[in-house]
Design a protein around this motif. Structure first.
Motif, PDB file in Angstrom:
ATOM      1  N   PHE A  12       0.834  -1.087   0.010  1.00 34.27           N
ATOM      2  CA  PHE A  12       0.160   0.020  -0.113  1.00 34.27           C
ATOM      3  C   PHE A  12       1.029   1.383  -0.069  1.00 34.27           C
ATOM      4  O   PHE A  12       1.768   1.438   0.838  1.00 34.27           O
ATOM      5  N   ILE A  13       0.604   2.228  -0.808  1.00 33.75           N
ATOM      6  CA  ILE A  13       1.087   3.479  -1.024  1.00 33.75           C
ATOM      7  C   ILE A  13       0.082   4.405  -0.885  1.00 33.75           C
ATOM      8  O   ILE A  13      -0.523   4.750  -1.685  1.00 33.75           O
ATOM      9  N   ASP A  80       9.255  -7.099  -9.246  1.00 34.79           N
ATOM     10  CA  ASP A  80      10.114  -6.237  -9.921  1.00 34.79           C
ATOM     11  C   ASP A  80       9.738  -4.654  -9.777  1.00 34.79           C
ATOM     12  O   ASP A  80      10.458  -3.922  -9.448  1.00 34.79           O
ATOM     13  N   PHE A  81       8.472  -4.549  -9.790  1.00 34.62           N
ATOM     14  CA  PHE A  81       7.904  -3.196  -9.461  1.00 34.62           C
ATOM     15  C   PHE A  81       8.443  -2.636  -8.071  1.00 34.62           C
ATOM     16  O   PHE A  81       8.899  -1.648  -7.892  1.00 34.62           O
ATOM     17  N   ALA A  82       8.337  -3.535  -6.876  1.00 35.36           N
ATOM     18  CA  ALA A  82       8.716  -3.223  -5.790  1.00 35.36           C
ATOM     19  C   ALA A  82      10.103  -2.970  -5.690  1.00 35.36           C
ATOM     20  O   ALA A  82      10.520  -1.996  -4.951  1.00 35.36           O
ATOM     21  N   ARG A  83      10.967  -3.785  -6.278  1.00 37.30           N
ATOM     22  CA  ARG A  83      12.616  -3.571  -6.356  1.00 37.30           C
ATOM     23  C   ARG A  83      12.657  -2.247  -6.941  1.00 37.30           C
ATOM     24  O   ARG A  83      13.706  -1.318  -6.253  1.00 37.30           O
ATOM     25  N   ARG A  84      12.255  -1.904  -7.959  1.00 39.38           N
ATOM     26  CA  ARG A  84      12.385  -0.548  -8.673  1.00 39.38           C
ATOM     27  C   ARG A  84      11.910   0.483  -7.820  1.00 39.38           C
ATOM     28  O   ARG A  84      12.699   1.485  -7.823  1.00 39.38           O
ATOM     29  N   LEU A  85      10.731   0.477  -7.365  1.00 41.12           N
ATOM     30  CA  LEU A  85      10.447   1.578  -6.291  1.00 41.12           C
ATOM     31  C   LEU A  85      11.411   1.703  -4.964  1.00 41.12           C
ATOM     32  O   LEU A  85      11.890   2.820  -4.696  1.00 41.12           O
ATOM     33  N   ARG A  86      11.860   0.449  -4.569  1.00 35.95           N
ATOM     34  CA  ARG A  86      12.770   0.482  -3.471  1.00 35.95           C
ATOM     35  C   ARG A  86      13.997   1.362  -3.732  1.00 35.95           C
ATOM     36  O   ARG A  86      14.603   2.003  -3.226  1.00 35.95           O
ATOM     37  N   CYS A 115       8.653  11.398   0.735  1.00 39.91           N
ATOM     38  CA  CYS A 115       8.514  11.227  -0.990  1.00 39.91           C
ATOM     39  C   CYS A 115       6.760  11.274  -0.987  1.00 39.91           C
ATOM     40  O   CYS A 115       6.018  10.756  -0.349  1.00 39.91           O
ATOM     41  N   ALA A 116       6.489  12.132  -2.138  1.00 37.31           N
ATOM     42  CA  ALA A 116       5.088  12.303  -2.199  1.00 37.31           C
ATOM     43  C   ALA A 116       4.889  11.559  -3.760  1.00 37.31           C
ATOM     44  O   ALA A 116       5.833  11.610  -4.525  1.00 37.31           O
ATOM     45  N   ALA A 142       9.420   4.375   6.383  1.00 36.72           N
ATOM     46  CA  ALA A 142       8.406   3.242   6.658  1.00 36.72           C
ATOM     47  C   ALA A 142       8.113   2.949   5.229  1.00 36.72           C
ATOM     48  O   ALA A 142       7.780   1.409   4.926  1.00 36.72           O
ATOM     49  N   LEU A 143       8.217   3.384   4.302  1.00 32.73           N
ATOM     50  CA  LEU A 143       8.020   2.772   2.780  1.00 32.73           C
ATOM     51  C   LEU A 143       9.183   1.764   2.560  1.00 32.73           C
ATOM     52  O   LEU A 143       8.564   0.613   2.089  1.00 32.73           O
ATOM     53  N   LEU A 144      10.222   1.920   3.057  1.00 26.61           N
ATOM     54  CA  LEU A 144      11.463   1.171   2.633  1.00 26.61           C
ATOM     55  C   LEU A 144      11.175  -0.140   3.467  1.00 26.61           C
ATOM     56  O   LEU A 144      11.173  -1.502   3.029  1.00 26.61           O
ATOM     57  N   ALA A 145      10.717  -0.248   4.735  1.00 27.78           N
ATOM     58  CA  ALA A 145      10.461  -1.144   5.625  1.00 27.78           C
ATOM     59  C   ALA A 145       9.125  -2.217   4.976  1.00 27.78           C
ATOM     60  O   ALA A 145       9.072  -3.240   5.027  1.00 27.78           O
ATOM     61  N   ASP A 146       7.934  -1.401   4.553  1.00 25.18           N
ATOM     62  CA  ASP A 146       6.983  -1.969   4.027  1.00 25.18           C
ATOM     63  C   ASP A 146       7.357  -2.691   2.567  1.00 25.18           C
ATOM     64  O   ASP A 146       6.779  -3.885   2.443  1.00 25.18           O
ATOM     65  N   LEU A 147       8.196  -2.187   1.959  1.00 31.31           N
ATOM     66  CA  LEU A 147       8.561  -2.862   0.668  1.00 31.31           C
ATOM     67  C   LEU A 147       9.378  -4.099   0.881  1.00 31.31           C
ATOM     68  O   LEU A 147       9.334  -5.152   0.492  1.00 31.31           O
TER      69      LEU A 147
END
Length: 154
Positions: A12-13, A80-86, A115-116, A142-147
């Motif tokens: 979730f973002i 792959d999407f999550a890795r690129r986001l990370r 980050c927005a 928090a986003l990095l932890a969620d990823l």
């Protein structure tokens, strides 16, 4: 932090009222609501729950939400999407994560440590203008932890 429980891998973002999510929902055949729905449908709870292998995109904008399934998507694609986001979150400056024809995520640094995002969501059966979801600033840590949690769940 997810606005709703889906019982399977979920990323979730956003916030409770403005988010985009990539999920692979899993229904629990032991859940009373699943049992009731199965009884009403005339199938076993296990049949109703199914294998839980279909990915979906969920979104909410200003409290109005919807979602759609992504048949045929394998775990490798959301991973792959999550890795690129990370990777993007660990770099400086704005970046884009393209999730194909149904999801694109534009990210831009906001205040320090946040980050927005602007998510462009286009259901597969609608080739029209994508729905735009603005998340506002979210804490990068928090986003990095969620990823990491999401990637570990695949």
């Amino acid at each position: 932090m997810s606005p709703m429980a889906v019982g399977g891998p979920a990323l979730f973002i956003g916030t409770d009222t403005d988010y985009v999510a990539l999920v692979r929902p899993e229904l629990d055949p032991g859940d009373e609501r699943v049992r009731r729905a199965a009884e009403e449908a005339g199938v076993t709870p296990e049949e109703l729950a199914g294998p839980g292998d279909t990915w979906a995109v969920l979104f909410d904008h200003g409290g109005e939400g919807d979602g759609f399934e992504l048949p045929g998507v394998r775990d490798a694609e959301p991973a792959d999407f999550a890795r690129r986001l990370r990777d993007g979150l660990t770099q400086e400056g704005p970046f884009t994560v393209d999730g194909g024809s149904v999801l694109r995520l534009d990210a831009r640094p906001d205040t320090p440590g946040t980050c927005a995002f602007t998510a462009y969501v286009t259901p597969p059966d609608d080739a029209g203008t994508p729905l735009t979801v603005e998340t506002g600033p979210l804490p990068v840590a928090a986003l990095l932890a969620d990823l990491d949690t999401f990637l570990g769940s695949l």
